[in-house]
Structure formats: C-alpha cells, structure tokens
Design a protein around this motif. Structure first.
Motif, mmCIF file in Angstrom:
data_model
loop_
_atom_site.group_PDB
_atom_site.id
_atom_site.type_symbol
_atom_site.label_atom_id
_atom_site.label_comp_id
_atom_site.label_asym_id
_atom_site.label_seq_id
_atom_site.Cartn_x
_atom_site.Cartn_y
_atom_site.Cartn_z
ATOM 1 N N SER A 181 74.870 25.456 -23.428
ATOM 2 C CA SER A 181 75.191 24.188 -22.761
ATOM 3 C C SER A 181 74.233 23.838 -21.634
ATOM 4 C CB SER A 181 76.616 24.221 -22.222
ATOM 5 O OG SER A 181 76.779 25.236 -21.241
ATOM 6 N N GLN A 182 73.496 24.840 -21.109
ATOM 7 C CA GLN A 182 72.608 24.562 -19.974
ATOM 8 C C GLN A 182 71.128 24.696 -20.313
ATOM 9 O OE1 GLN A 182 74.067 26.140 -16.017
ATOM 10 N NE2 GLN A 182 75.413 27.336 -17.356
ATOM 11 N N ILE A 183 70.809 25.071 -21.535
ATOM 12 C CA ILE A 183 69.390 25.230 -21.851
ATOM 13 C C ILE A 183 68.736 23.870 -22.055
ATOM 14 C CG2 ILE A 183 69.911 27.431 -23.005
ATOM 15 C CD1 ILE A 183 68.950 26.002 -25.635
ATOM 16 N N PHE A 239 68.640 21.998 -34.010
ATOM 17 C CA PHE A 239 69.377 21.243 -33.002
ATOM 18 C C PHE A 239 70.771 20.810 -33.465
ATOM 19 C CE2 PHE A 239 65.197 19.517 -30.954
ATOM 20 C CZ PHE A 239 64.971 20.757 -30.398
ATOM 21 N N ALA A 240 70.846 20.194 -34.633
ATOM 22 C CA ALA A 240 72.135 19.662 -35.085
ATOM 23 C C ALA A 240 73.148 20.780 -35.298
ATOM 24 C CB ALA A 240 71.952 18.859 -36.367
ATOM 25 N N ALA A 241 72.696 21.888 -35.861
ATOM 26 C CA ALA A 241 73.620 22.975 -36.198
ATOM 27 C C ALA A 241 74.184 23.679 -34.978
ATOM 28 C CB ALA A 241 72.918 23.993 -37.097
ATOM 29 N N VAL A 242 73.451 23.688 -33.862
ATOM 30 C CA VAL A 242 73.941 24.384 -32.667
ATOM 31 C C VAL A 242 74.515 23.419 -31.644
ATOM 32 C CG1 VAL A 242 72.371 26.318 -33.008
ATOM 33 C CG2 VAL A 242 71.671 24.421 -31.512
ATOM 34 N N GLY A 243 74.494 22.129 -31.952
ATOM 35 C CA GLY A 243 75.157 21.159 -31.098
ATOM 36 C C GLY A 243 74.454 20.822 -29.807
ATOM 37 N N LEU A 244 73.135 20.940 -29.774
ATOM 38 C CA LEU A 244 72.424 20.538 -28.559
ATOM 39 C C LEU A 244 72.556 19.038 -28.350
ATOM 40 C CD1 LEU A 244 69.133 22.656 -28.636
ATOM 41 C CD2 LEU A 244 71.273 23.123 -27.430
ATOM 42 N N GLN A 245 72.767 18.641 -27.111
ATOM 43 C CA GLN A 245 72.952 17.238 -26.772
ATOM 44 C C GLN A 245 71.596 16.559 -26.558
ATOM 45 O OE1 GLN A 245 76.141 15.885 -26.900
ATOM 46 N NE2 GLN A 245 76.418 17.943 -27.780
ATOM 47 N N PRO A 246 71.548 15.235 -26.717
ATOM 48 C CA PRO A 246 70.266 14.535 -26.582
ATOM 49 C C PRO A 246 69.541 14.820 -25.271
ATOM 50 C CG PRO A 246 71.887 13.082 -27.556
ATOM 51 C CD PRO A 246 72.623 14.333 -27.172
ATOM 52 N N GLY A 247 70.285 14.963 -24.183
ATOM 53 C CA GLY A 247 69.637 15.228 -22.898
ATOM 54 C C GLY A 247 69.050 16.609 -22.762
ATOM 55 N N PRO A 263 61.761 30.786 -40.553
ATOM 56 C CA PRO A 263 62.609 31.989 -40.519
ATOM 57 C C PRO A 263 63.080 32.347 -39.120
ATOM 58 C CG PRO A 263 60.323 32.567 -40.988
ATOM 59 C CD PRO A 263 60.412 31.089 -41.073
ATOM 60 N N ILE A 264 62.310 31.987 -38.121
ATOM 61 C CA ILE A 264 62.713 32.265 -36.739
ATOM 62 C C ILE A 264 63.935 31.428 -36.380
ATOM 63 C CG2 ILE A 264 62.009 32.091 -34.317
ATOM 64 C CD1 ILE A 264 59.099 32.576 -35.369
ATOM 65 N N TYR A 265 63.891 30.145 -36.675
ATOM 66 C CA TYR A 265 65.030 29.290 -36.349
ATOM 67 C C TYR A 265 66.247 29.622 -37.199
ATOM 68 C CZ TYR A 265 61.645 26.599 -33.634
ATOM 69 O OH TYR A 265 60.694 26.229 -32.730
ATOM 70 N N ALA A 266 66.035 30.026 -38.445
ATOM 71 C CA ALA A 266 67.167 30.407 -39.298
ATOM 72 C C ALA A 266 67.880 31.629 -38.720
ATOM 73 C CB ALA A 266 66.677 30.694 -40.713
ATOM 74 N N ARG A 267 67.104 32.609 -38.279
ATOM 75 C CA ARG A 267 67.709 33.824 -37.706
ATOM 76 C C ARG A 267 68.343 33.517 -36.352
ATOM 77 N NH1 ARG A 267 70.637 37.032 -37.046
ATOM 78 N NH2 ARG A 267 70.433 39.282 -36.743
ATOM 79 N N LEU A 268 67.696 32.683 -35.543
ATOM 80 C CA LEU A 268 68.250 32.319 -34.244
ATOM 81 C C LEU A 268 69.570 31.574 -34.420
ATOM 82 C CD1 LEU A 268 67.916 32.232 -31.158
ATOM 83 C CD2 LEU A 268 66.564 30.129 -31.448
ATOM 84 N N LEU A 269 69.632 30.684 -35.379
ATOM 85 C CA LEU A 269 70.866 29.958 -35.661
ATOM 86 C C LEU A 269 71.987 30.923 -36.029
ATOM 87 C CD1 LEU A 269 72.565 27.446 -36.236
ATOM 88 C CD2 LEU A 269 71.414 27.265 -38.464
ATOM 89 N N GLN A 270 71.692 31.904 -36.867
ATOM 90 C CA GLN A 270 72.702 32.897 -37.230
ATOM 91 C C GLN A 270 73.210 33.643 -36.001
ATOM 92 O OE1 GLN A 270 70.719 35.399 -40.055
ATOM 93 N NE2 GLN A 270 70.942 33.962 -41.751
ATOM 94 N N ARG A 271 72.296 34.027 -35.120
ATOM 95 C CA ARG A 271 72.691 34.773 -33.920
ATOM 96 C C ARG A 271 73.540 33.911 -32.989
ATOM 97 N NH1 ARG A 271 70.593 38.975 -30.748
ATOM 98 N NH2 ARG A 271 70.004 39.878 -32.735
ATOM 99 N N TYR A 305 62.736 15.296 -36.705
ATOM 100 C CA TYR A 305 63.563 15.533 -37.902
ATOM 101 C C TYR A 305 63.576 17.030 -38.237
ATOM 102 C CZ TYR A 305 65.392 14.861 -42.650
ATOM 103 O OH TYR A 305 66.152 14.907 -43.786
ATOM 104 N N PHE A 306 62.425 17.667 -38.170
ATOM 105 C CA PHE A 306 62.334 19.105 -38.446
ATOM 106 C C PHE A 306 63.263 19.885 -37.523
ATOM 107 C CE2 PHE A 306 60.746 23.323 -37.598
ATOM 108 C CZ PHE A 306 60.257 23.793 -38.802
ATOM 109 N N MET A 307 63.208 19.594 -36.233
ATOM 110 C CA MET A 307 64.020 20.345 -35.282
ATOM 111 C C MET A 307 65.507 20.065 -35.468
ATOM 112 S SD MET A 307 61.875 22.268 -33.760
ATOM 113 C CE MET A 307 63.213 23.048 -32.882
ATOM 114 N N GLN A 308 65.863 18.821 -35.729
ATOM 115 C CA GLN A 308 67.264 18.505 -35.997
ATOM 116 C C GLN A 308 67.774 19.262 -37.218
ATOM 117 O OE1 GLN A 308 68.547 17.037 -33.051
ATOM 118 N NE2 GLN A 308 69.745 15.834 -34.511
ATOM 119 N N HIS A 309 66.948 19.292 -38.252
ATOM 120 C CA HIS A 309 67.355 19.920 -39.510
ATOM 121 C C HIS A 309 67.459 21.441 -39.386
ATOM 122 C CE1 HIS A 309 67.669 20.584 -43.819
ATOM 123 N NE2 HIS A 309 66.654 21.424 -43.751
ATOM 124 N N HIS A 310 66.520 22.051 -38.680
ATOM 125 C CA HIS A 310 66.451 23.515 -38.646
ATOM 126 C C HIS A 310 67.220 24.147 -37.486
ATOM 127 C CE1 HIS A 310 63.715 24.175 -41.989
ATOM 128 N NE2 HIS A 310 63.034 23.130 -41.591
#
Length: 248
Positions: A58-60, A88-96, A41-49, A81-86
C-alpha cells in the motif's frame, strides 16, 4: 559483479526474495522497473510471492524506465500495458503508486521534465531492475548517451527497433522514439540489478566485462555503482571468464 544462476527461474527466485525482504523492511520502498521478456519470469514469481504472503504494497511506489512515444496506455505493446498485464493489476497497485512516462502526451519535452522531477523527489530509487539491449543500451539510452543524462526523448537506433520488431506485426509499426529515464537517474538508485538471460545475451555480457567505462556502451556506466549485481543464467554467462563469475 557477475552472479551466475542455472536458469532464469533461479534468478527470479533470488530477486523475489530480495524485493520481498526490502518491502517488509521498508514499506515505503520505491522500485525502478523494467519491461521485456527478461522480466516476465521475475514478475510472475514476484506476483506469486505477494499473493502467498499477502505482502502489503500500500505504500510502495514504482517508476518504469521508459515508454514508446506514440503508443497509448491501452496499446498491447505499450510498456504501461505490459506492466498492468504482468504485475500492477494483479496486485492492486493504485494509479498514484505507479509512474511511467506518457507516450501520448502533447509535449514530450515537458513530460521528460515532469518525470525527472518525480524521480528527484524520491531521492533515488531503492532498487532498480534493468535488462540490457544487444548494443548495450539500458532503458532506451542508446550508445553515445551522456552518463549525466536525465529523462529525455531518444531516437531509437535501427538495431534496437529491429530487436524489438518481434513484438509488432510489421517493422513499420515499431515506434521510432521513446522517453527514457536517463543514466544519471539510473545510477542514483541505491541498488541496481542488471539481468541477462539466454545465449543471445552472451556476446553483450562479454563485451560489458571487457569494456572500460565508455559512453559508447551505456551499460558500462553501471561499473561506477557501489551496489551493482549482474545476474546471468548459464547461457548468458557462456563467454565470461570463469574467474569473474560467482556461481550460486
């Protein structure tokens, strides 16, 4: 130290407000992240925000606590996989920008040294999110882990493997080892938020309150930290004395 919320969603709102403000104030924020159902629920709410406010990420940088040994990043129960799904992928964080221990590296001990070096270079994470296991583990630091530990390979206890077995088809599929950030690295974070929700966490919350600082209860190391907040819902706070709880 203990802050009681009505439910897990209220905790998610509180943490999202704090993290968003941290990123706005310091665009180069480094976040220590955890996995597991407590964090969903924390990541779901953070994603919404993030999406609603077009928050600039871009700098975090992010550093996860741990990863199972033997699970590839595309395995549905890997923490990558968990982090990508919940998140990383949705907010566009880069591999680095994202860092997790590698669960399928050829030399686990070298991977630990490399991960510890990456953590050292950021000079302590700005915010560290933590869950807690029923035996008091943080990350995968099992009871008896020295408080001066740094990233290391851990043999998972039978209790931890059984607790996590609900995510796997068979108990035999639950990994026996993991790489975890050490307790010293966790304590080097500028702020730490330990989150516990649900009645099944009430016993360990009461034990944490009653315990001294003891390596047999890894989470008790957090009591040494000047900027620790333990965020619990009403169910997880059920066995805590009333006078120790700040209710919001």
């Amino acid at each position: 130290m203990f802050v009681v919320f009505s439910n897990a969603h209220a905790i998610a709102d509180y943490l999202t407000d704090h993290i968003a403000q941290q990123i706005r104030t310091k665009p180069t924020t480094s976040l220590g992240l955890a996995t597991g159902s407590t964090m969903e629920p924390i990541y779901a709410r953070l994603l919404q925000r993030i999406q609603a406010e077009a928050l600039d990420l871009s700098q975090i940088t992010t550093f996860n606590l741990d990863e199972y040994i033997g699970l590839a990043p595309d395995h549905p129960q890997s923490y990558f996989y968990f982090m990508q799904h919940h998140l990383f992928a949705a907010v566009g964080l880069q591999p680095g920008q994202v860092h997790l221990p590698c669960g399928v590296c050829s030399d686990a001990e070298q991977e630990c040294q490399d991960y510890a070096a990456k953590l050292a270079r950021v000079g302590g994470l700005d915010i560290q999110l933590l869950g807690i296991g029923s035996n008091g583990h943080i990350g995968f630091n099992e009871p008896g882990t020295p408080f001066d530990s740094r990233t290391h390979v851990v043999a998972l206890s039978e209790k931890t493997r059984r607790d996590n077995g609900r995510f796997f088809e068979r108990f035999e599929d639950v990994p026996t080892h993991a790489i975890t950030m050490g307790i010293a690295e966790i304590l080097s974070a500028k702020e730490i938020f330990l989150v516990a929700t649900g009645r099944h966490k009430a016993d360990i919350m009461a034990r944490l309150y009653e315990s001294g600082i003891d390596e047999q209860l890894p989470a008790s190391a957090l009591k040494q930290h000047a900027h620790l907040r333990v965020l619990v819902d009403e169910a997880a706070a059920e066995l805590l004395p009333t006078h120790v709880k700040t209710v919001v």
